[in-house]
Design a protein around this motif. Structure first.
Motif, PDB file in Angstrom:
ATOM      1  N   PHE A  73     -39.979  22.077 -30.302  1.00  0.00           N
ATOM      2  CA  PHE A  73     -38.835  22.978 -30.187  1.00  0.00           C
ATOM      3  C   PHE A  73     -37.596  22.165 -29.851  1.00  0.00           C
ATOM      4  CE2 PHE A  73     -42.507  25.589 -28.854  1.00  0.00           C
ATOM      5  CZ  PHE A  73     -42.417  26.591 -29.818  1.00  0.00           C
ATOM      6  N   ASP A  74     -36.467  22.546 -30.466  1.00  0.00           N
ATOM      7  CA  ASP A  74     -35.234  21.849 -30.110  1.00  0.00           C
ATOM      8  C   ASP A  74     -34.689  22.421 -28.797  1.00  0.00           C
ATOM      9  OD1 ASP A  74     -33.765  24.215 -30.620  1.00  0.00           O
ATOM     10  OD2 ASP A  74     -33.391  23.650 -32.704  1.00  0.00           O
ATOM     11  N   GLY A  75     -33.560  21.868 -28.334  1.00  0.00           N
ATOM     12  CA  GLY A  75     -33.034  22.254 -27.038  1.00  0.00           C
ATOM     13  C   GLY A  75     -32.692  23.730 -26.932  1.00  0.00           C
ATOM     14  N   GLU A  76     -32.069  24.291 -27.966  1.00  0.00           N
ATOM     15  CA  GLU A  76     -31.709  25.712 -27.943  1.00  0.00           C
ATOM     16  C   GLU A  76     -32.948  26.594 -27.935  1.00  0.00           C
ATOM     17  OE1 GLU A  76     -28.494  27.248 -27.799  1.00  0.00           O
ATOM     18  OE2 GLU A  76     -28.243  25.211 -27.021  1.00  0.00           O
ATOM     19  N   GLU A  77     -33.986  26.200 -28.678  1.00  0.00           N
ATOM     20  CA  GLU A  77     -35.230  26.970 -28.700  1.00  0.00           C
ATOM     21  C   GLU A  77     -35.931  26.911 -27.338  1.00  0.00           C
ATOM     22  OE1 GLU A  77     -36.319  26.304 -33.439  1.00  0.00           O
ATOM     23  OE2 GLU A  77     -36.998  24.878 -31.920  1.00  0.00           O
ATOM     24  N   GLN A  78     -35.901  25.747 -26.708  1.00  0.00           N
ATOM     25  CA  GLN A  78     -36.484  25.626 -25.373  1.00  0.00           C
ATOM     26  C   GLN A  78     -35.757  26.530 -24.381  1.00  0.00           C
ATOM     27  OE1 GLN A  78     -36.143  21.464 -24.562  1.00  0.00           O
ATOM     28  NE2 GLN A  78     -37.941  20.903 -25.761  1.00  0.00           N
ATOM     29  N   LYS A  79     -34.425  26.533 -24.430  1.00  0.00           N
ATOM     30  CA  LYS A  79     -33.644  27.376 -23.530  1.00  0.00           C
ATOM     31  C   LYS A  79     -33.982  28.852 -23.750  1.00  0.00           C
ATOM     32  CE  LYS A  79     -29.322  28.030 -24.522  1.00  0.00           C
ATOM     33  NZ  LYS A  79     -27.872  27.793 -24.698  1.00  0.00           N
ATOM     34  N   LEU A  99     -48.052  33.118 -20.341  1.00  0.00           N
ATOM     35  CA  LEU A  99     -46.654  32.753 -20.520  1.00  0.00           C
ATOM     36  C   LEU A  99     -46.298  31.539 -19.674  1.00  0.00           C
ATOM     37  CD1 LEU A  99     -43.979  33.578 -21.857  1.00  0.00           C
ATOM     38  CD2 LEU A  99     -43.543  35.027 -19.884  1.00  0.00           C
ATOM     39  N   ALA A 100     -46.794  31.515 -18.446  1.00  0.00           N
ATOM     40  CA  ALA A 100     -46.532  30.371 -17.567  1.00  0.00           C
ATOM     41  C   ALA A 100     -47.145  29.090 -18.138  1.00  0.00           C
ATOM     42  CB  ALA A 100     -47.091  30.656 -16.174  1.00  0.00           C
ATOM     43  N   ARG A 101     -48.348  29.219 -18.723  1.00  0.00           N
ATOM     44  CA  ARG A 101     -48.972  28.031 -19.328  1.00  0.00           C
ATOM     45  C   ARG A 101     -48.144  27.516 -20.505  1.00  0.00           C
ATOM     46  NH1 ARG A 101     -53.681  31.179 -18.891  1.00  0.00           N
ATOM     47  NH2 ARG A 101     -53.794  31.413 -21.165  1.00  0.00           N
ATOM     48  N   ALA A 102     -47.605  28.441 -21.289  1.00  0.00           N
ATOM     49  CA  ALA A 102     -46.787  28.038 -22.435  1.00  0.00           C
ATOM     50  C   ALA A 102     -45.533  27.291 -21.971  1.00  0.00           C
ATOM     51  CB  ALA A 102     -46.407  29.263 -23.259  1.00  0.00           C
ATOM     52  N   VAL A 103     -44.900  27.802 -20.911  1.00  0.00           N
ATOM     53  CA  VAL A 103     -43.711  27.140 -20.376  1.00  0.00           C
ATOM     54  C   VAL A 103     -44.086  25.775 -19.799  1.00  0.00           C
ATOM     55  CG1 VAL A 103     -41.916  27.267 -18.606  1.00  0.00           C
ATOM     56  CG2 VAL A 103     -42.487  29.292 -19.960  1.00  0.00           C
ATOM     57  N   ASP A 104     -45.248  25.694 -19.148  1.00  0.00           N
ATOM     58  CA  ASP A 104     -45.705  24.405 -18.603  1.00  0.00           C
ATOM     59  C   ASP A 104     -45.893  23.369 -19.706  1.00  0.00           C
ATOM     60  OD1 ASP A 104     -45.659  25.260 -16.025  1.00  0.00           O
ATOM     61  OD2 ASP A 104     -47.790  25.767 -15.915  1.00  0.00           O
ATOM     62  N   LYS A 105     -46.364  23.828 -20.883  1.00  0.00           N
ATOM     63  CA  LYS A 105     -46.539  22.902 -22.003  1.00  0.00           C
ATOM     64  C   LYS A 105     -45.191  22.359 -22.464  1.00  0.00           C
ATOM     65  CE  LYS A 105     -50.848  24.749 -23.905  1.00  0.00           C
ATOM     66  NZ  LYS A 105     -51.487  25.436 -25.055  1.00  0.00           N
ATOM     67  N   LEU A 106     -44.176  23.219 -22.466  1.00  0.00           N
ATOM     68  CA  LEU A 106     -42.843  22.749 -22.823  1.00  0.00           C
ATOM     69  C   LEU A 106     -42.407  21.630 -21.886  1.00  0.00           C
ATOM     70  CD1 LEU A 106     -40.672  25.927 -23.569  1.00  0.00           C
ATOM     71  CD2 LEU A 106     -41.416  24.195 -25.199  1.00  0.00           C
ATOM     72  N   LYS A 107     -42.642  21.855 -20.592  1.00  0.00           N
ATOM     73  CA  LYS A 107     -42.186  20.881 -19.601  1.00  0.00           C
ATOM     74  C   LYS A 107     -43.045  19.619 -19.590  1.00  0.00           C
ATOM     75  CE  LYS A 107     -40.326  24.468 -16.532  1.00  0.00           C
ATOM     76  NZ  LYS A 107     -40.389  25.087 -15.188  1.00  0.00           N
ATOM     77  N   ALA A 112     -37.662  12.953 -18.903  1.00  0.00           N
ATOM     78  CA  ALA A 112     -36.945  13.307 -17.677  1.00  0.00           C
ATOM     79  C   ALA A 112     -35.635  14.025 -17.969  1.00  0.00           C
ATOM     80  CB  ALA A 112     -36.689  12.052 -16.847  1.00  0.00           C
ATOM     81  N   MET A 113     -34.893  13.558 -18.974  1.00  0.00           N
ATOM     82  CA  MET A 113     -33.612  14.170 -19.311  1.00  0.00           C
ATOM     83  C   MET A 113     -33.818  15.591 -19.852  1.00  0.00           C
ATOM     84  SD  MET A 113     -30.643  12.794 -21.911  1.00  0.00           S
ATOM     85  CE  MET A 113     -30.583  11.237 -21.021  1.00  0.00           C
ATOM     86  N   GLN A 114     -34.796  15.765 -20.724  1.00  0.00           N
ATOM     87  CA  GLN A 114     -35.091  17.087 -21.277  1.00  0.00           C
ATOM     88  C   GLN A 114     -35.554  18.050 -20.185  1.00  0.00           C
ATOM     89  OE1 GLN A 114     -38.003  15.738 -24.064  1.00  0.00           O
ATOM     90  NE2 GLN A 114     -36.568  15.695 -25.800  1.00  0.00           N
ATOM     91  N   LEU A 115     -36.402  17.553 -19.280  1.00  0.00           N
ATOM     92  CA  LEU A 115     -36.917  18.398 -18.204  1.00  0.00           C
ATOM     93  C   LEU A 115     -35.793  18.853 -17.285  1.00  0.00           C
ATOM     94  CD1 LEU A 115     -39.382  19.631 -16.860  1.00  0.00           C
ATOM     95  CD2 LEU A 115     -39.672  17.506 -15.569  1.00  0.00           C
ATOM     96  N   GLU A 116     -34.876  17.924 -16.969  1.00  0.00           N
ATOM     97  CA  GLU A 116     -33.760  18.269 -16.092  1.00  0.00           C
ATOM     98  C   GLU A 116     -32.873  19.336 -16.745  1.00  0.00           C
ATOM     99  OE1 GLU A 116     -29.793  18.170 -14.418  1.00  0.00           O
ATOM    100  OE2 GLU A 116     -30.300  17.402 -16.419  1.00  0.00           O
ATOM    101  N   ARG A 117     -32.693  19.236 -18.068  1.00  0.00           N
ATOM    102  CA  ARG A 117     -31.890  20.224 -18.801  1.00  0.00           C
ATOM    103  C   ARG A 117     -32.586  21.583 -18.789  1.00  0.00           C
ATOM    104  NH1 ARG A 117     -31.513  22.284 -23.992  1.00  0.00           N
ATOM    105  NH2 ARG A 117     -29.386  22.721 -24.730  1.00  0.00           N
ATOM    106  N   ARG A 120     -32.160  23.269 -15.390  1.00  0.00           N
ATOM    107  CA  ARG A 120     -30.808  23.780 -15.172  1.00  0.00           C
ATOM    108  C   ARG A 120     -30.625  25.119 -15.876  1.00  0.00           C
ATOM    109  NH1 ARG A 120     -27.297  21.127 -17.703  1.00  0.00           N
ATOM    110  NH2 ARG A 120     -28.363  19.231 -18.359  1.00  0.00           N
ATOM    111  N   HIS A 121     -31.109  25.215 -17.107  1.00  0.00           N
ATOM    112  CA  HIS A 121     -30.996  26.476 -17.843  1.00  0.00           C
ATOM    113  C   HIS A 121     -31.861  27.559 -17.208  1.00  0.00           C
ATOM    114  CE1 HIS A 121     -28.381  25.391 -21.122  1.00  0.00           C
ATOM    115  NE2 HIS A 121     -29.115  24.326 -21.417  1.00  0.00           N
ATOM    116  N   ARG A 122     -33.064  27.190 -16.785  1.00  0.00           N
ATOM    117  CA  ARG A 122     -33.964  28.175 -16.179  1.00  0.00           C
ATOM    118  C   ARG A 122     -33.396  28.707 -14.871  1.00  0.00           C
ATOM    119  NH1 ARG A 122     -36.245  31.661 -14.272  1.00  0.00           N
ATOM    120  NH2 ARG A 122     -38.472  32.201 -14.240  1.00  0.00           N
ATOM    121  N   ASP A 123     -32.829  27.830 -14.053  1.00  0.00           N
ATOM    122  CA  ASP A 123     -32.282  28.250 -12.766  1.00  0.00           C
ATOM    123  C   ASP A 123     -30.951  28.978 -12.914  1.00  0.00           C
ATOM    124  OD1 ASP A 123     -34.457  27.087 -11.598  1.00  0.00           O
ATOM    125  OD2 ASP A 123     -33.422  25.220 -11.083  1.00  0.00           O
TER     126      ASP A 123
END
Length: 332
Positions: A73-79, A99-107, A112-117, A120-123
């Motif tokens: 997934f690209d950045g917009e799709e992840q957000k 759903l939580a497992r799916a989000v965990d797979k994304l992370k 590190a840079m993608q995870l931090e982004r 930020r969007h999630r919070d």
């Protein structure tokens, strides 16, 4: 190699467009053929559309539309997925663990840079919603799975009128989330007709051996709104409603379920809607009442007249209340 590594390797080989037998995959990856079978089964269980063609020249392949699609997934799709998970979690989505497992797979597969982004969007997004307890989530899980499998349930339902729960056999066609509450829509064996029920009033659900087929083109959403707001969107009897006012007020009105769906045209300071004629005499005036003098009804005149009658009725109601309270005060 680990099982996950084997699965990913098999997936990449099949995504190349080649049709490969289990033995060819085993030879290519230098693993046992039984390992290939286990990995193929695991990939299918995760949703990968692998097809097995028999006969000469056969083998395993993935559907072309999957082979041509990206795995990441690209950045917009992840957000978007993270925000959707926030809404679903707060609304009481019944499959929150998955759903939580799916989000965990994304992370898990982000640097590190993608995870931090992502964080930020999630919070940055918060949803305020009435709490949904685990009992109701379990009821939603049972209803959704029974509906998908075409399996009836035996339901004990309490209308909330002090009469106690009633038993019925029920075919759950679908579940709907509306205005902070969950509803199930389907065929009620007790009444012999389509009905909708609030999930938080279900006392008990039990599996049934009976099977059913959901009617083609059935819309649980349309049926629920037809019950809750009868005639509001009746295509055979619609009236044009033209409202004028401040753009901010009209924007707020468009967030209302009925007016948002009935909107025909919008221009600065004015909006036109097509609403069921019968609804203009029942609950639509009460929807407009909180906006007071910030809205001007240009048409129809019948709606203006009805709203004036509603205001007069309310005025009389509160004047009577004031007299009664004054009388009580004098008696004391």
């Amino acid at each position: 190699m680990s099982k996950s590594t084997n699965m990913l390797s098999i997936l990449w080989l099949l995504r190349s467009g080649r049709r490969m037998t289990a033995q060819q995959l085993a030879d290519e990856l230098e693993i046992h053929i039984r390992t290939v079978y286990r990995c193929i089964d695991a990939l299918c269980a995760t949703g990968v559309p692998i097809v097995a063609d028999s006969g000469p020249g056969g083998g395993y392949r993935v559907l072309e539309r999957f082979a041509d699609s990206p795995l990441l997934f690209d950045g917009e799709e992840q957000k978007a997925l993270l925000h959707a998970s926030a809404f679903a979690e707060e609304a009481g989505y019944p499959f929150g663990e998955a759903l939580a497992r799916a989000v965990d797979k994304l992370k898990r597969y982000a640097n590190a840079m993608q995870l931090e982004r992502m964080e930020r969007h999630r919070d940055g997004l918060t949803v305020i919603h009435p709490p949904v307890d685990e009992r109701q989530r379990e009821l939603l899980r049972v209803l959704e799975e029974a509906g998908a499998e075409g399996r009836s349930v035996r339901m004990a339902y309490d209308k909330g009128r002090g009469e106690g729960p009633t038993e019925r056999e029920y075919d759950p066609y679908g579940i709907v989330h509306w205005k902070g509450a969950w509803y199930t829509v389907g065929y009620c064996g007790l009444r012999g007709q389509l009905r909708s029920f609030r999930v938080d009033r279900i006392v008990r659900l039990e599996s049934s051996e009976r099977r059913f087929a959901r009617p083609p083109e059935f819309s649980a959403k349309a049926h629920l709104m037809g019950e809750l707001l009868p005639g509001a969107l009746d295509a055979d009897a619609l009236t044009s409603v033209v409202l004028q006012g401040n753009d901010m007020v009209l924007d707020m009105l468009s967030q209302h379920w009925l007016f948002g769906h009935a909107l025909v045209s919008r221009e600065p300071g004015q909006a036109e809607y097509r609403i069921g004629t019968s609804a203009l005499q029942t609950y639509v005036p009460y929807f407009l009442l909180p906006y007071g003098k910030t809205l001007t009804i240009r048409e129809p005149a019948a709606l203006v007249e009805r709203l004036a009658d509603v205001c007069s009725e309310l005025t009389e109601h509160y004047r009577t209340m004031m007299k009664e309270q004054g009388s009580d005060t004098n008696e004391r």
